[in-house]
Enzyme design. Sequence first.
Site, PDB file in Angstrom:
ATOM      1  CB  ILE A  40    -125.258 104.329 -76.741  1.00  0.00           C
ATOM      2  CG1 ILE A  40    -125.526 103.802 -75.327  1.00  0.00           C
ATOM      3  CG2 ILE A  40    -124.786 103.188 -77.637  1.00  0.00           C
ATOM      4  CD1 ILE A  40    -126.734 102.874 -75.215  1.00  0.00           C
ATOM      5  CB  SER A  98    -133.756  97.541 -74.323  1.00  0.00           C
ATOM      6  OG  SER A  98    -133.636  97.077 -73.008  1.00  0.00           O
ATOM      7  CE1 TYR A 134    -136.034 103.027 -72.911  1.00  0.00           C
ATOM      8  CE2 TYR A 134    -135.767 100.972 -71.701  1.00  0.00           C
ATOM      9  CZ  TYR A 134    -135.303 101.879 -72.631  1.00  0.00           C
ATOM     10  OH  TYR A 134    -134.120 101.640 -73.289  1.00  0.00           O
ATOM     11  CE  LYS A 152    -135.664 101.687 -76.341  1.00  0.00           C
ATOM     12  NZ  LYS A 152    -135.143 102.619 -77.336  1.00  0.00           N
ATOM     13  CG  LEU A 190    -124.459  99.477 -60.383  1.00  0.00           C
ATOM     14  CD1 LEU A 190    -124.860  99.801 -58.943  1.00  0.00           C
ATOM     15  CD2 LEU A 190    -124.259  97.973 -60.557  1.00  0.00           C
TER      16      LEU A 190
HETATM   17  N1  LIG Z   1    -128.112 103.127 -71.767  1.00  0.00           N
HETATM   18  C1  LIG Z   1    -128.692 101.947 -71.657  1.00  0.00           C
HETATM   19  O1  LIG Z   1    -128.501 101.248 -70.664  1.00  0.00           O
HETATM   20  C2  LIG Z   1    -129.577 101.414 -72.769  1.00  0.00           C
HETATM   21  C3  LIG Z   1    -129.932 100.063 -72.765  1.00  0.00           C
HETATM   22  C4  LIG Z   1    -130.763  99.581 -73.778  1.00  0.00           C
HETATM   23  C5  LIG Z   1    -131.208 100.440 -74.768  1.00  0.00           C
HETATM   24  N2  LIG Z   1    -130.852 101.753 -74.738  1.00  0.00           N
HETATM   25  C6  LIG Z   1    -131.360 102.641 -75.790  1.00  0.00           C
HETATM   26  O2  LIG Z   1    -130.263 103.195 -76.479  1.00  0.00           O
HETATM   27  C7  LIG Z   1    -130.587 104.503 -76.958  1.00  0.00           C
HETATM   28  C8  LIG Z   1    -129.539 105.481 -76.514  1.00  0.00           C
HETATM   29  O3  LIG Z   1    -129.451 105.436 -75.095  1.00  0.00           O
HETATM   30  P1  LIG Z   1    -128.415 106.328 -74.283  1.00  0.00           P
HETATM   31  O4  LIG Z   1    -128.090 105.584 -73.048  1.00  0.00           O
HETATM   32  O5  LIG Z   1    -127.323 106.779 -75.149  1.00  0.00           O
HETATM   33  O6  LIG Z   1    -129.366 107.528 -73.879  1.00  0.00           O
HETATM   34  P2  LIG Z   1    -129.155 109.113 -74.012  1.00  0.00           P
HETATM   35  O7  LIG Z   1    -130.284 109.745 -73.307  1.00  0.00           O
HETATM   36  O8  LIG Z   1    -127.784 109.476 -73.613  1.00  0.00           O
HETATM   37  O9  LIG Z   1    -129.311 109.307 -75.596  1.00  0.00           O
HETATM   38  C9  LIG Z   1    -130.530 109.539 -76.217  1.00  0.00           C
HETATM   39  C10 LIG Z   1    -130.386 110.775 -77.058  1.00  0.00           C
HETATM   40  O10 LIG Z   1    -131.592 111.009 -77.777  1.00  0.00           O
HETATM   41  C11 LIG Z   1    -131.896 112.402 -77.711  1.00  0.00           C
HETATM   42  N3  LIG Z   1    -133.356 112.499 -77.903  1.00  0.00           N
HETATM   43  C12 LIG Z   1    -134.333 112.016 -77.087  1.00  0.00           C
HETATM   44  N4  LIG Z   1    -135.535 112.275 -77.613  1.00  0.00           N
HETATM   45  C13 LIG Z   1    -135.332 112.906 -78.802  1.00  0.00           C
HETATM   46  C14 LIG Z   1    -136.193 113.426 -79.804  1.00  0.00           C
HETATM   47  N5  LIG Z   1    -137.509 113.375 -79.686  1.00  0.00           N
HETATM   48  N6  LIG Z   1    -135.637 114.006 -80.882  1.00  0.00           N
HETATM   49  C15 LIG Z   1    -134.283 114.096 -81.011  1.00  0.00           C
HETATM   50  N7  LIG Z   1    -133.433 113.626 -80.082  1.00  0.00           N
HETATM   51  C16 LIG Z   1    -133.943 113.047 -78.983  1.00  0.00           C
HETATM   52  C17 LIG Z   1    -131.380 112.863 -76.374  1.00  0.00           C
HETATM   53  O11 LIG Z   1    -131.106 114.256 -76.299  1.00  0.00           O
HETATM   54  C18 LIG Z   1    -130.103 112.031 -76.236  1.00  0.00           C
HETATM   55  O12 LIG Z   1    -129.005 112.691 -76.819  1.00  0.00           O
HETATM   56  C19 LIG Z   1    -131.990 104.783 -76.446  1.00  0.00           C
HETATM   57  O13 LIG Z   1    -132.913 104.464 -77.446  1.00  0.00           O
HETATM   58  C20 LIG Z   1    -132.123 103.823 -75.274  1.00  0.00           C
HETATM   59  O14 LIG Z   1    -133.479 103.501 -75.027  1.00  0.00           O
HETATM   60  C21 LIG Z   1    -130.051 102.250 -73.774  1.00  0.00           C
END
Ligand SMILES: NC(=O)c1ccc[n+]([C@@H]2O[C@H](COP(=O)([O-])OP(=O)(O)OC[C@H]3O[C@@H](n4cnc5c(N)ncnc54)[C@H](O)[C@@H]3O)[C@@H](O)[C@H]2O)c1
Length: 341
Positions: free
Chosen positions: A12, A124, A149, A153, A200
């Site tokens: 994202i 989320s 998880y 949040k 999914l």
């Molecule tokens: N993808 C989904 O379905 C979804 C839904 C709801 C919320 N979210 C939230 O959105 C955010 C982004 O999700 P995403 O799907 O892009 O995930 P992603 O894993 O692709 O992105 C997360 C990024 O954070 C980096 N990261 C993790 N821990 C870190 C740290 N300690 N220091 C620096 N960088 C760190 C990772 O390398 C990664 O690039 C997250 O907070 C996730 O919980 C995602």
Amino acid sequence: MKILVTGGAGYIGSHTVLCLLEQGYDVVVVDNLCNASEESLRRVATITGKAATFIQADIRDTIALDAIFEQQQVSAVIHFAALKAVGESSVIPLSYYENNVAGTVNLLEVMQKHEVKNFIFSSSATVYGEANAVPYKEDMPLGNPSSPYGTSKVMVEKIMMDVVNANPQFRGVSLRYFNPIGAHESGMIGEDPKGIPNNLLPFVAQVAVGKREKLSIFGDDYPTEDGTCERDYLHVMDLAEGHVAALNWLNKEQSFTGFEAFNLGTGNGTSVLAIVNAFEQATKVNIPYQISPRRAGDLPAFWANAEKAKTALGWTAKRDLTTMMEDTWRWQSGNPDGYAE
Ligand SMILES: NC(=O)c1ccc[n+]([C@@H]2O[C@H](COP(=O)([O-])OP(=O)(O)OC[C@H]3O[C@@H](n4cnc5c(N)ncnc54)[C@H](O)[C@@H]3O)[C@@H](O)[C@H]2O)c1
């Protein structure tokens, strides 16, 4: 305006960085690359003709963060960095709390030290827990998510509310995402899960390119129209634009201080089977699947009430299911191994 984006190399995050650059924002990405590749940002630069500054650092590293805030005069932080695998979080809960909660506390502390007041958090739909009725609305009480998880949040949202009470200058926005899928229309960036996909559509897409044999659908006896779970799927570019809308809202509402939550979803539920059918129709690729037992913690159906984001931010999800499928397929078929060389 310079925006610091944590986790900006991820799924994202990279799409949001793209939108920010296109809107004329300067962007600094801080990512430890634990679940991402810098290649995503190189491709964002190719698409937009503009580059974000990339700094490989961990949000738990106070010294590194302090130096970054010292050097970069940022006016807002968009905070994506987190671990996000729901199942894994029950196996290694402490890692999730340490990364997602302690990491955020550290980030907020460094922000406070450098007097950066604008904070947009990746929350989320899971924060609504099991007890709230659908569709979820922002004024519902925070629930008890079934995974560490999800709890992480809820904890961060509560921490943000406490920071507001202690620091009246703080401006915190929590964006509660529903189920982002899809990829940028160029097919150059998209979701690149490491190992077996937890979500999914990346799984469906990997079946389609022959990386996985068949899809397991967890339960077909839920109280939904076709018996499979229903979720509110939204296009990742709509979600990315939601962040720009939230940032623009913070810029416009100069008198706002406090905490505000917004759902980012379409307002419609779509079943797992409907997703598989839509993917097959859009791509003309057959997806073999089997019905497996229900997965612990899966709720039958939930979707957003998306009115608040529409009214306050002027944001709605615009892209339809067919676009989500076509864009996923363009990314997956063009990059069967993701960003790997
Ligand atoms: N993808 C989904 O379905 C979804 C839904 C709801 C919320 N979210 C939230 O959105 C955010 C982004 O999700 P995403 O799907 O892009 O995930 P992603 O894993 O692709 O992105 C997360 C990024 O954070 C980096 N990261 C993790 N821990 C870190 C740290 N300690 N220091 C620096 N960088 C760190 C990772 O390398 C990664 O690039 C997250 O907070 C996730 O919980 C995602």
